[in-house]
Structures are given as C-alpha cells and as structure tokens.
Write an enzyme that holds these catalytic residues in place. Structure first.
Site, PDB file in Angstrom:
ATOM      1  N   ASP A 177      -9.963   6.013  -6.912  1.00  0.00           N
ATOM      2  CA  ASP A 177      -9.028   5.152  -7.175  1.00  0.00           C
ATOM      3  C   ASP A 177      -9.067   3.915  -7.728  1.00  0.00           C
ATOM      4  O   ASP A 177      -8.372   3.077  -7.969  1.00  0.00           O
ATOM      5  CB  ASP A 177      -8.464   5.062  -5.714  1.00  0.00           C
ATOM      6  CG  ASP A 177      -8.386   6.300  -4.785  1.00  0.00           C
ATOM      7  OD1 ASP A 177      -9.185   7.145  -5.037  1.00  0.00           O
ATOM      8  OD2 ASP A 177      -7.485   6.523  -3.953  1.00  0.00           O
ATOM      9  N   ASP A 189      -9.168  -2.820  -3.068  1.00  0.00           N
ATOM     10  CA  ASP A 189      -7.940  -2.783  -3.521  1.00  0.00           C
ATOM     11  C   ASP A 189      -7.270  -3.793  -4.141  1.00  0.00           C
ATOM     12  O   ASP A 189      -6.034  -3.780  -4.319  1.00  0.00           O
ATOM     13  CB  ASP A 189      -7.058  -1.919  -2.308  1.00  0.00           C
ATOM     14  CG  ASP A 189      -7.415  -0.550  -2.189  1.00  0.00           C
ATOM     15  OD1 ASP A 189      -7.745  -0.069  -3.140  1.00  0.00           O
ATOM     16  OD2 ASP A 189      -7.793  -0.132  -1.022  1.00  0.00           O
TER      17      ASP A 189
END
Ligand code: GLY
Length: 405
Positions: free
Chosen positions: A182, A123
């Site tokens: 994602d 991330d």
C-alpha cells in the site's frame, strides 16, 4: 553508396515514427451512455455527501457504515483514510461547483491539518495528498503548499537507507521493519515535494522505495505480497507475508490494485520504462487472472477459497479503474485499449444498482460492497471512503477522454 544510405535513413525514420505513434496516446472513445451515467453519478454523489456530512461530529471523519445495524463508524484525523473525505468533496466540487461541498472540504481540512507533523504513519500520502494536494489544484494557496511540504518531510523521516524503504508499520520487535505494498501510494506526495522545493531528496526516497519494493514484494508472476519484514540492521528480507489477505502466498485484491496504481504513478513521474513494464506486468496478472469475474470487480483476494461465493471488493475495483485509465495513456494501443475497456466495464458495474447505493441510504456513502480487513473481521461488505474516492477519480478520468484529443 549514397543510394544505399538514403533508403536506410528513410526506413529508420519510418520505424521511429511508427514506434512513437504506437506509444502515443490512443484516442480512446468513451461511450455516450456511460458519460451520461457518470454525470448523473456526480449529481447523486453530491446529495449523498451532504447526507454523509451530517453523520460526523465536528472533529470526525467518515470511515464506514454497517448496513445490517444501520451504524455509522467514524474516525479521528489520524486514521489512514482521513484524506479521502475531503478529497472526494473537492473532486465533486470540481464537477458540480456546489459551494456547500467546498465549504465542508475546507472545514474538515482545518481538522486534518495537524497531521502534517505526524511521523508515526506512512499513510501521509493518502491523508494529505488526496486532500491538500487536490485543494492545491482546486484553489491553490501558499498554506496548502506548506502543509504538503511538512507532510513530505514527516513521511521522509520514516525512510531507512539500509533497507531502502519507508517504514509502514511500527513493530514491538525493534529489529523488524515492516513495509506493505500500500505504501507505493504515498510516493506521489514526495514527487510533488521535489517539484515544489527543488530538493531532490524526496524524489530519491520515492525511487529507492519503489525499486526495493519491486525487488522484494513481487513474485515471478507479478502478483505481490502484502507485507515484507526487513532486518533493520542489514536490510535483508526476514519474512514475506500477509496481514489483510487470505494467505501469505495469496494475492490480496486491493494490494494488487495499490501496486498497479503506484507503478503507474512511478512511470508518470520518472518516465523510466522499467516502471511502465512493472505496471503493465501487474495489469497482466490482474486482467488474465482466471478468478477475475466478467464484471471486473475482483473478489477480495484472488485466491480466496470460496470463489465464486467469496465477497467482492468494490474498493479494489475502483482503484484499478482509476489506475488503468492512466496506464492506458502510456501503453501501446492494443494494451491501452484493453485497460480502457476494463476500466469502462468496472465503471458500468459500479454504477449499477448492484454497487451504487440508492439515494438517501448507505449512510451517505456512494458505493456498497467493499472489504476492509477480512482476516480481522472488520469492514466486511461495507462502504469505504477510499472506494468512493477512487470511483469518483476514475469517473473524472473517464470523462476527460470525452473532452481531450
Ligand atoms: N492498509 C490499507 C488498505 O486497507 O488498503
């Protein structure tokens, strides 16, 4: 002979000009009323974020707020959302020039900076590019560049050439290699790193990851699985499943929005038409979905069983709006207008009291009604930092249509 070739050349020139003009940026006209609403939204958000700043400890990042219990929930810098708070502060500073917000952004980025060396998360794009990437635009500094380069290096350690992807989640089973849709959102950082350093390896990783994801994450209707589990030895797909969606074969709303945004960025950064086609095909899946409501705020999963009583997800809507306001610039005029209009509807809906929190409430967050992880029973019908971040970004993008030709 001469007389036959000349009209042909003229025809070819006209055809080329027509094709080029139909792909040129359409002059989408923002509505005056919505532009004024956005101006007010930015002012209101400024005040809300000053309230939000009071809810966190010195090393903490806002995560969510539980309206039923009036409880604030914060995280440390390693949580995947830690970049959104500074990112939102910086976007708001750009709009309102409120020094207090810039000071708070700089303070919290001091806490976040250590994550540049974190190799246990995929991330880093969210965490470091939404924060330091924006800071490097608002107030460019050599130290921001170094942090971003280190972040890109850390992210690249998670790339496996046999699989052709950056690993999202570590697994107890060493033969697993879990990649979630994602992850498309982390590639923008890698493109930036190649532009900054001249080292093409970041670019190649981003392109390889996007190509592998396009091949394995997408169904024939251009909806996406959430999780693909690859065999780390061979790169073969072992499982196609969900973690945050309703079912393995369902279309989790935020996952569709991440893909839409991710492939739009892929087209921006490479100008490879296959990514534009992919982004438009994803847009087509979303915009023609019979379960997309008229206010364009999707239910948390397009296949949730209790539609129309299922919860809506403001975060998915905000991400979609921001992505569509970029994609409309690359599409032909008809599709572009549809994307622009949809984003406009989303912004109107999110600006209404149905989603925009009353001043001084909602723990300082701007938007209500997002869904974080429904199957885990966490962050359900609450504010989320990324809903705010992409809402602000989408408003900024919409506003720019009023000032650009
Ligand atoms: N895993 C990031 C998200 O919830 O969208």
């Amino acid at each position: 002979m001469k007389f036959k070739i000349l009209p042909l050349i003229a025809f070819a020139i006209c055809l080329t000009l027509f094709t080029l003009s139909s792909f040129a940026q359409a002059n989408f006209k923002p509505e005056k009323g919505l532009l004024s609403t956005i101006k007010k939204n930015f002012k209101d958000a400024d005040a809300q974020y000053k309230l939000l700043a009071k809810q966190i400890g010195p090393e903490e990042f806002p995560k969510t707020y539980h309206p039923n219990t009036s409880k604030q929930e914060n995280s440390n810098s390693g949580w995947w959302c830690s970049g959104f708070y500074p990112g939102s502060l910086l976007y708001l500073y750009e709009q309102n020039h409120d020094q207090q917000l810039l000071t708070e952004a700089n303070r919290i980025m001091g806490v976040l900076a250590k994550e540049q060396f974190n190799t246990h998360t995929h991330d880093l794009g969210f965490m470091m590019y939404c924060s330091f990437g924006n800071a490097n635009i608002v107030e460019p500094k050599p130290e921001y560049k170094q942090i971003l380069i280190n972040s890109a290096k850390s992210l690249s350690t998670r790339f496996n050439p046999t699989v052709g992807c950056i690993k999202s989640w570590d697994s107890k089973n060493p033969s697993d290699y879990l990649v979630i849709i994602d992850n498309m959102m982390n590639l923008e950082l890698l493109f930036w790193a190649t532009k900054e350093t001249g080292d093409s390896s970041y670019y190649k990783i981003a392109v390889t990851h996007a190509n592998t994801t396009m091949k394995n994450h997408y169904r024939s209707d251009y909806s996406s699985y959430h999780v693909i589990n690859y065999d780390v030895q061979t790169g073969a797909v072992k499982e196609k499943k969900t973690a945050q969606g309703f079912a393995n074969e369902s279309a989790w709303a935020r996952g569709q929005a991440w893909g839409l945004y991710g492939y739009t960025v892929m087209y921006r950064e490479t100008r490879d038409k296959k990514y534009l086609d992919q982004a438009q095909n994803i847009a087509h899946f979303i915009l023609t979905n019979p379960n997309l409501p008229a206010d364009k705020i999707p239910y948390w999963d397009y296949n949730a069983t209790n539609i129309p009583n299922a919860l809506k997800d403001a975060s998915a809507a905000a991400i979609m709006a921001s992505a569509l306001l970029e994609l409309c610039r690359y599409a032909d005029n008809n599709s572009g207008q549809e994307y622009f209009n949809t984003a406009q509807t989303i912004l109107k809906t999110l600006s209404s009291p149905a989603y925009k929190a009353t001043a001084g409430t909602n723990g300082g967050f701007i938007l209500e009604h997002s869904v974080g992880h429904f199957p885990a029973g966490t962050e359900i019908d609450v504010p989320l930092t990324y809903a705010d971040y992409y809402f602000i970004e989408a408003m900024k993008r919409y506003q720019a249509f009023g000032t650009k030709k």
